[in-house]
Motif scaffolding. Structure first.
Motif, PDB file in Angstrom:
ATOM      1  N   UNK A   1      -2.602  11.562   1.464  1.00  0.00           N
ATOM      2  CA  UNK A   1      -3.435  11.269   2.415  1.00  0.00           C
ATOM      3  C   UNK A   1      -3.400   9.607   2.624  1.00  0.00           C
ATOM      4  N   UNK A   2      -3.366   9.132   1.575  1.00  0.00           N
ATOM      5  CA  UNK A   2      -3.364   7.634   1.644  1.00  0.00           C
ATOM      6  C   UNK A   2      -2.011   7.262   2.090  1.00  0.00           C
ATOM      7  N   UNK A   3      -0.686   7.597   1.865  1.00  0.00           N
ATOM      8  CA  UNK A   3       0.420   7.386   2.539  1.00  0.00           C
ATOM      9  C   UNK A   3       0.208   7.751   4.071  1.00  0.00           C
ATOM     10  N   UNK A   4      -0.288   8.666   4.323  1.00  0.00           N
ATOM     11  CA  UNK A   4      -0.634   8.927   5.975  1.00  0.00           C
ATOM     12  C   UNK A   4      -1.310   7.793   6.764  1.00  0.00           C
ATOM     13  N   UNK A   5      -2.321   7.537   6.062  1.00  0.00           N
ATOM     14  CA  UNK A   5      -3.473   6.505   6.484  1.00  0.00           C
ATOM     15  C   UNK A   5      -2.623   5.194   6.670  1.00  0.00           C
ATOM     16  N   UNK A   6      -2.120   4.826   5.521  1.00  0.00           N
ATOM     17  CA  UNK A   6      -1.262   3.338   5.396  1.00  0.00           C
ATOM     18  C   UNK A   6      -0.274   3.400   6.271  1.00  0.00           C
TER      19      UNK A   6
ATOM     20  N   UNK B   1      -1.260   1.418   9.157  1.00  0.00           N
ATOM     21  CA  UNK B   1      -1.719  -0.161   9.151  1.00  0.00           C
ATOM     22  C   UNK B   1      -0.480  -1.161   9.612  1.00  0.00           C
ATOM     23  N   UNK B   2      -1.105  -2.206  10.052  1.00  0.00           N
ATOM     24  CA  UNK B   2       0.175  -3.221  10.619  1.00  0.00           C
ATOM     25  C   UNK B   2       1.035  -3.470   9.558  1.00  0.00           C
ATOM     26  N   UNK B   3       2.103  -4.075  10.144  1.00  0.00           N
ATOM     27  CA  UNK B   3       3.141  -4.402   9.218  1.00  0.00           C
ATOM     28  C   UNK B   3       3.021  -5.638   8.912  1.00  0.00           C
TER      29      UNK B   3
ATOM     30  N   UNK C   1       0.944  -1.076  -0.127  1.00  0.00           N
ATOM     31  CA  UNK C   1      -0.051   0.046  -0.100  1.00  0.00           C
ATOM     32  C   UNK C   1       0.902   1.426   0.037  1.00  0.00           C
ATOM     33  N   UNK C   2       1.965   1.529   0.558  1.00  0.00           N
ATOM     34  CA  UNK C   2       2.723   2.476   0.853  1.00  0.00           C
ATOM     35  C   UNK C   2       3.566   2.516  -0.850  1.00  0.00           C
ATOM     36  N   UNK C   3       3.864   1.403  -1.434  1.00  0.00           N
ATOM     37  CA  UNK C   3       4.195   1.346  -2.775  1.00  0.00           C
ATOM     38  C   UNK C   3       3.139   2.173  -3.632  1.00  0.00           C
ATOM     39  N   UNK C   4       2.070   1.847  -3.673  1.00  0.00           N
ATOM     40  CA  UNK C   4       0.787   2.299  -4.398  1.00  0.00           C
ATOM     41  C   UNK C   4       0.709   3.666  -4.031  1.00  0.00           C
ATOM     42  N   UNK C   5       0.628   4.264  -2.679  1.00  0.00           N
ATOM     43  CA  UNK C   5       0.598   5.709  -2.445  1.00  0.00           C
ATOM     44  C   UNK C   5       1.728   6.448  -2.997  1.00  0.00           C
ATOM     45  N   UNK C   6       3.055   6.000  -3.117  1.00  0.00           N
ATOM     46  CA  UNK C   6       4.190   6.577  -3.329  1.00  0.00           C
ATOM     47  C   UNK C   6       4.171   6.757  -5.092  1.00  0.00           C
ATOM     48  N   UNK C   7       3.679   5.774  -5.450  1.00  0.00           N
ATOM     49  CA  UNK C   7       3.306   5.871  -7.091  1.00  0.00           C
ATOM     50  C   UNK C   7       2.345   6.990  -7.515  1.00  0.00           C
TER      51      UNK C   7
END
Length: 70
Positions: free
Chosen positions: A60-65, A68-70, A24-30
């Motif tokens: 915002x997505x990166x902040x929320x993600x 999220x659990x590891x 999810x962090x990869x998607x947000x960064x993209x």
């Protein structure tokens, strides 16, 4: 009724695998990178118009993600 040690381990499905921090962090960064590219391109006014919203959504997505659990 006996408890097996392996019975408490739940089988992880595709949704559990995808809803992890790394992908999810990869998607947000993209999405953030796409917003920045949209901001700097000189070809389309529509892409430029949507660049701020795209970058904001990714941020915002990166902040929320990040919560999220590891």
């Amino acid at each position: 009724m006996s408890l097996d040690a392996n019975s408490s381990i739940a089988h992880r499905g595709l949704a559990d695998h995808m809803l992890r921090r790394g992908p999810l962090e990869a998607v947000a960064t993209t999405i953030i990178a796409a917003g920045v590219v949209m901001l700097m391109q000189p070809f389309s006014l529509t892409l430029y118009s949507w660049s701020f919203a795209t970058t904001l959504f990714g941020t915002v997505m990166f902040t929320i993600v990040s919560k999220v659990r590891e």
